[in-house]
Design a protein around this motif. Structure first.
Motif, mmCIF file in Angstrom:
data_model
loop_
_atom_site.group_PDB
_atom_site.id
_atom_site.type_symbol
_atom_site.label_atom_id
_atom_site.label_comp_id
_atom_site.label_asym_id
_atom_site.label_seq_id
_atom_site.Cartn_x
_atom_site.Cartn_y
_atom_site.Cartn_z
ATOM 1 N N LEU A 144 0.668 -1.273 0.133
ATOM 2 C CA LEU A 144 -0.008 0.068 -0.023
ATOM 3 C C LEU A 144 0.855 1.094 -0.092
ATOM 4 O O LEU A 144 0.451 2.287 -0.498
ATOM 5 N N GLN A 145 2.190 1.051 0.457
ATOM 6 C CA GLN A 145 2.895 2.204 0.447
ATOM 7 C C GLN A 145 3.853 2.416 -0.885
ATOM 8 O O GLN A 145 4.412 3.537 -0.926
ATOM 9 N N ARG A 146 3.681 1.358 -1.507
ATOM 10 C CA ARG A 146 4.792 1.601 -3.003
ATOM 11 C C ARG A 146 3.924 2.619 -3.653
ATOM 12 O O ARG A 146 2.823 2.746 -3.851
ATOM 13 N N SER A 147 4.813 3.249 -4.581
ATOM 14 C CA SER A 147 4.093 4.046 -5.642
ATOM 15 C C SER A 147 3.301 3.371 -6.623
ATOM 16 O O SER A 147 2.442 4.058 -7.065
ATOM 17 N N ALA A 148 3.538 2.231 -6.904
ATOM 18 C CA ALA A 148 2.704 1.484 -7.889
ATOM 19 C C ALA A 148 1.140 1.417 -7.442
ATOM 20 O O ALA A 148 0.298 1.554 -8.053
ATOM 21 N N MET A 191 -3.983 -0.001 -7.510
ATOM 22 C CA MET A 191 -5.022 0.237 -6.447
ATOM 23 C C MET A 191 -6.146 -0.814 -6.576
ATOM 24 O O MET A 191 -6.770 -1.334 -5.662
ATOM 25 N N LEU A 192 -6.655 -1.285 -7.869
ATOM 26 C CA LEU A 192 -7.422 -2.250 -8.036
ATOM 27 C C LEU A 192 -6.731 -3.578 -7.551
ATOM 28 O O LEU A 192 -7.537 -4.430 -7.002
ATOM 29 N N GLY A 193 -5.449 -3.868 -7.962
ATOM 30 C CA GLY A 193 -4.904 -5.134 -7.502
ATOM 31 C C GLY A 193 -4.938 -5.138 -5.992
ATOM 32 O O GLY A 193 -5.225 -6.138 -5.286
ATOM 33 N N ASN A 194 -4.871 -3.992 -5.214
ATOM 34 C CA ASN A 194 -4.730 -3.888 -3.797
ATOM 35 C C ASN A 194 -6.088 -4.277 -3.209
ATOM 36 O O ASN A 194 -6.170 -4.703 -2.125
ATOM 37 N N ALA A 195 -7.144 -3.664 -3.933
ATOM 38 C CA ALA A 195 -8.513 -3.886 -3.376
ATOM 39 C C ALA A 195 -8.994 -5.304 -3.367
ATOM 40 O O ALA A 195 -9.371 -5.801 -2.567
ATOM 41 N N LYS A 196 -8.362 -6.171 -4.529
ATOM 42 C CA LYS A 196 -8.547 -7.756 -4.628
ATOM 43 C C LYS A 196 -7.825 -8.141 -3.517
ATOM 44 O O LYS A 196 -8.221 -9.279 -3.165
ATOM 45 N N ALA A 197 -6.423 -7.740 -3.398
ATOM 46 C CA ALA A 197 -5.800 -8.449 -2.090
ATOM 47 C C ALA A 197 -6.247 -8.235 -0.805
ATOM 48 O O ALA A 197 -6.426 -9.083 -0.094
ATOM 49 N N ALA A 198 -7.241 -6.922 -0.698
ATOM 50 C CA ALA A 198 -7.877 -6.889 0.497
ATOM 51 C C ALA A 198 -8.922 -7.723 0.883
ATOM 52 O O ALA A 198 -9.258 -8.250 1.816
ATOM 53 N N LEU A 199 -9.550 -8.058 -0.271
ATOM 54 C CA LEU A 199 -10.836 -9.101 -0.334
ATOM 55 C C LEU A 199 -10.319 -10.316 0.101
ATOM 56 O O LEU A 199 -10.692 -11.359 0.923
ATOM 57 N N ALA A 200 -9.083 -10.815 -0.322
ATOM 58 C CA ALA A 200 -8.435 -12.072 -0.160
ATOM 59 C C ALA A 200 -8.218 -12.163 1.317
ATOM 60 O O ALA A 200 -8.075 -13.193 1.810
#
Length: 890
Positions: free
Chosen positions: A761-765, A772-781
């Protein structure tokens, strides 16, 4: 024990020899009579039964033929004729694996001395890329017939493709030593010499390659090919001056061939973006002085020039093209947009020219430039601003151009492209229809219109448009496009059906595309013998290597991505309906009729349809009979016409996929992708989705590592894998250790998943839309639904900082995907998301309400109606004046 072969009496043995001759001379009808004569007395003679099967297979009765051939083999397992006949039938059916088994068995029984069997086996082995047995067959052929040059060349090519370059060179040297009395300027021998030199060059034996060319200099016909090979070899030897002289001579012969310029620059060590750009500038100044009319020299110079030099040369290049009215100027220059400075310079250059040419400008002009220059500057700038994400500005420029010359189809096409990139697929489709209507006989415009209709999910209208140019006797336009192997249409329609949840039809289209690529692969069999006979050896080797990577084609990758999406959907939700049912509109013919009248009319329609089907069946049977008779007589068989589509809605293939297992069907696609497109992120994303569902942890880990090496953001994949991965200590030793070692390249073994996610979440990507979409899916996991919703709601805000060519277009796709995910998680937040997304993508349909879309549709229809009336009025005025009504360009 196999049944003992029954020996035929002298009379029947003579008949059998005649039977073989009748097959070889294509007298199939006589051959069938001869076979029946033998079988009346000896019904269990295996060779005759197999030959009859081969004759039937050659007369369009393939299924009967294969069954008889198999029966013949069972009756006589020790006859090479039976195995050869069955092998021929399998080869005709493109069942190459079974065919080569039959040929191998026939050769084993016959003793390996049958030339035809050896040659056909070699071609089949090459088709299957079984190089060692192919080389063995070719060597046997050469020993049996050393006087035939095709056997020498065949063995050399076999060694070359198998990777044994030294052996290939030795064979070619032997061939050249035994060849005598070759006429001057013989094309076939010239190709062999250049092919020999190309293998030596591939081995980096540059001096030997030059010697080979020099020794056969008088016999080489392809002078350009010879010079290119000499230049490359001299460069390999470090003789730059001699190589440079040849490249310059080639440029002089054809100053528009960019490959010659590339050869010269490579020789001088100049690459795009290198520190030798100043040297490249000087070289191109000399080339432009030597070849002042060369457009290629001027264009390639723009890659290496910078600053004021770039601006000066780009101004001259762009101005010349705009004055000439070159529509492809933007397509030519957009590759320079990867450099932000050049992008800004080109924008300034064309804007300055636009102001100079504007009709109301106060700037003095010499009046030498044609008035159309202003139009083409608007055309260029509209494409420029569309690519850089300024859709409103792009629309302003293209609308100005259309008001300037409304009858130019290219302008409406660019308007459609601008709207498509902005997300307004409905208006884009309407704009492309405007372009199509300006020239209804242009197949390209009609095809583009159909493509844009598919992008707006209007598959019915798209099929009607393409039907204007397909065969009228085809069951449907799509059927004909599938026969013509129109990849673009199949993949676009598959994606359209996927968006509208018509899973059955989407599955049918991707399977059709899979078959098309299989046909591409199978069709190369004919070229194995053809290219050997014609001695087009260099091109042939290139074709074989191209076929090896055939399924890296973008259309195949897109289809595979769609296919995996369908398979994973069916695996996750086995109860998925094949399509979303729509309310059927009442037939206009039934409007206003009573129930009894409707029943009568429907009965008449059913009777008429039954008659039509019966007639079609009888015509098909008659055609089949005529075809069989023609084939039996050895005559040319007329085209049978289109075969009926037995699964028009894709329901059978949908049902079969569910029964056999969707993920098993996905494996076929993934194997091809991993072998042919391992450098594409789509390959490993699809692989991961299937592997994680199959609990194939080793393959899932491989996919994550591959994505990481390709530079992709793998937070989602790592979190999903680590949260589902069982205890590796309990896994079998090799598997557990391999997975641990591989995952260690991405995440340390002792790092908790939650910590890894927090760091992500802290990385520039994480501030990009995709990140952000990938992080949202990771949060769901991780079962953090609220955090996932929050990330999705903040996603539109990241788009503004996401700049660069095509950046907004990529971000739009990600934002639409994020909205679909949010709708599943929290439908109440969709309105808020749409409001934020509209601020960034004001034209995108995905974030508009149904009422807004309906209003826009009505506005488009009214505008189209007014435009049609205006055209009609001009036509009437023109007819009254005795002139053709055509709006002038200016």
């Amino acid at each position: 024990m196999p049944p003992k072969r029954a020996a035929l009496p002298t009379k029947e043995r003579t008949l059998f020899q005649r039977l073989i001759q009748e097959y070889e001379t294509k007298k199939y009808k006589l051959g069938l009579k001869t076979a029946d004569t033998i079988l009346k007395k000896f019904p269990d003679h295996g060779e005759t039964v197999a030959m009859k099967g081969l004759l039937l297979g050659s007369t369009n009765r393939r299924e009967e033929g294969i069954e008889l051939a198999k029966r013949g083999v069972r009756l006589d397992l020790t006859s090479f004729i039976c195995w050869h006949a069955l092998g021929i039938l399998h080869r005709q059916d493109r069942n190459f694996e079974e065919a080569i088994k039959c040929y191998t068995q026939a050769l084993r029984i016959e003793g390996g001395g049958n030339v035809n069997l050896l040659r056909e086996s070699a071609f089949l082995q090459l088709q299957l890329r079984n190089y060692p047995p192919m080389v063995e067959n070719r060597l046997t052929l050469l020993r049996m017939q050393p006087h035939l040059r095709m056997n020498w060349i065949g063995l050399a090519v076999a060694h070359h493709l198998a990777g044994s370059l030294d052996a290939a060179v030795r064979v070619l040297e032997g061939y050249e030593n035994v060849m005598r009395d070759i006429p001057d300027r013989n094309y076939e021998h010239s190709e062999v010499l250049l092919y020999h030199a190309s293998i030596l060059e591939e081995q980096s034996r540059f001096q030997d390659a030059l010697d080979e060319i020099e020794n056969g200099n008088e016999r080489i016909v392809d002078l350009r090919g010879k010079q290119e090979a000499q230049a490359r070899c001299l460069a390999g030897l470090g003789k730059k001056d001699e190589a440079e002289a040849i490249w310059r001579q080639l440029i002089k012969s054809n100053p528009e061939n960019k490959r010659y310029f590339a050869g010269l620059l490579s020789l001088l060590g100049i690459t795009e973006g290198s520190s030798t750009d100043s040297k490249a500038v000087e070289i191109f100044k000399g080339l432009q002085a030597d070849h002042p009319k060369s457009t290629a020299a001027k264009r390639l110079a723009l890659i290496h020039t910078t600053g004021d030099d770039f601006k000066t040369q780009a101004t001259a290049y762009a101005k010349s093209a705009l004055i000439k009215g070159v529509p492809s100027l933007f397509s030519d220059l957009k590759s320079l947009y990867s450099d932000a400075a050049k992008l800004a310079a080109l924008e300034e250059i064309v804007e300055t020219l636009r102001l100079e040419w504007a009709p109301a400008t106060s700037a003095p002009t010499d009046g030498t430039d044609p008035p159309t220059s202003y139009l083409w500057s608007l055309y260029y700038l509209s494409q420029h601003y569309s690519l850089t994400g300024s859709s409103e500005k792009a629309l302003h420029y293209i609308d100005s151009a259309i008001s300037h010359s409304s009858t130019l189809p290219e302008l409406h096409m660019v308007r459609a492209r601008i709207l498509k990139r902005a997300g307004d697929t409905l208006s884009a489709s309407s704009a492309m229809s405007d372009a199509r209507l300006l020239d209804g006989q242009d197949r390209f415009l009609n095809s583009k219109s159909a493509k844009y209709l598919l992008r707006s999910n209007d598959t019915v209208e798209a099929e009607r448009i393409v039907g204007l140019f397909t065969k009228p006797d085809a069951p449907s336009p799509t059927y004909d496009l599938n026969e013509m192997q129109a990849l673009w249409y199949l993949v676009e329609e598959a994606e359209a059906h996927l968006r509208t949840s018509n899973w059955a039809m989407a599955l049918k289209r991707v399977e059709q595309l899979q078959k098309v690529f299989q046909e591409f692969w199978d069709d190369q069999l004919d070229f194995h013998s053809y290219c050997m006979r014609k001695m087009t050896l260099r091109s042939y080797v290139g074709m074989v290597r191209f076929e090896d990577g055939l399924r890296s084609h973008p259309a195949y990758v897109r289809a595979a991505k769609a296919a995996v999406a369908i398979y994973t959907k069916l695996h996750d939700e086995p109860s998925t309906a094949p399509f979303v049912a729509k309310e059927e509109e009442e037939d206009p013919a039934l409007a206003g009729l009573s129930e009894s009248e409707k029943k009568k009319l429907l009965k008449k329609q059913r009777q008429a349809e039954a008659k039509r089907l019966a007639k079609a069946e009888s015509e098909a049977a008659e055609k089949k009979k005529k075809a069989e008779e023609a084939a039996a007589n050895g005559d040319a068989v007329e085209d049978e016409g289109p075969k009926p589509d037995l699964d028009p809605q894709g329901l059978e293939i949908f049902k079969t996929t569910l029964e056999n297992g969707p993920l098993k069907a996905a494996e076929k696609w993934l194997r091809f992708l991993q072998a042919n497109a391992a450098d594409r992120t789509e390959t490993w994303e699809a692989t991961f989705e299937v592997a994680i569902r199959q609990k194939n942890w080793l393959l899932a880990t491989r996919a994550v590592v591959a994505l990481h090496k390709l530079g992709g953001e793998v937070t989602e994949e790592v979190v999903r894998l680590k949260t589902r991965l069982p205890d590796l200590k309990a896994a079998p030793k090799p598997i557990g250790s391999v997975i641990s070692a591989a995952l260690g390249q991405v995440i340390p073994a002792d790092k908790p998943v939650a910590t890894f996610f927090a760091e992500a979440l802290q990385r520039s990507a994480a501030s990009t839309p995709k990140g952000m979409l990938g992080n949202a899916k990771a949060a769901l996991a991780l079962d953090r639904k609220d955090e996932a919703v929050g990330l999705l709601l903040n996603l539109p805000a990241t788009v503004e900082a996401f700049t660069g060519p095509r950046a907004k277009n990529v971000a739009l796709k990600t934002t639409v995907e994020a909205r679909a995910l949010l709708a599943k998680l929290d439908a109440s937040s969709v309105a808020e998301f749409d409001e934020k997304a509209r601020a960034v993508f004001p034209l995108a349909n995905a974030f508009k309400s149904e009422a807004t879309l309906e209003e826009e549709r009505k506005a488009r229809d009214e505008k189209r109606e007014k435009w049609a009336k205006g055209v009609e009025q001009k036509s009437e005025e023109g007819a009254a004046n005795g002139e053709a009504a055509k709006e002038p360009l200016m």
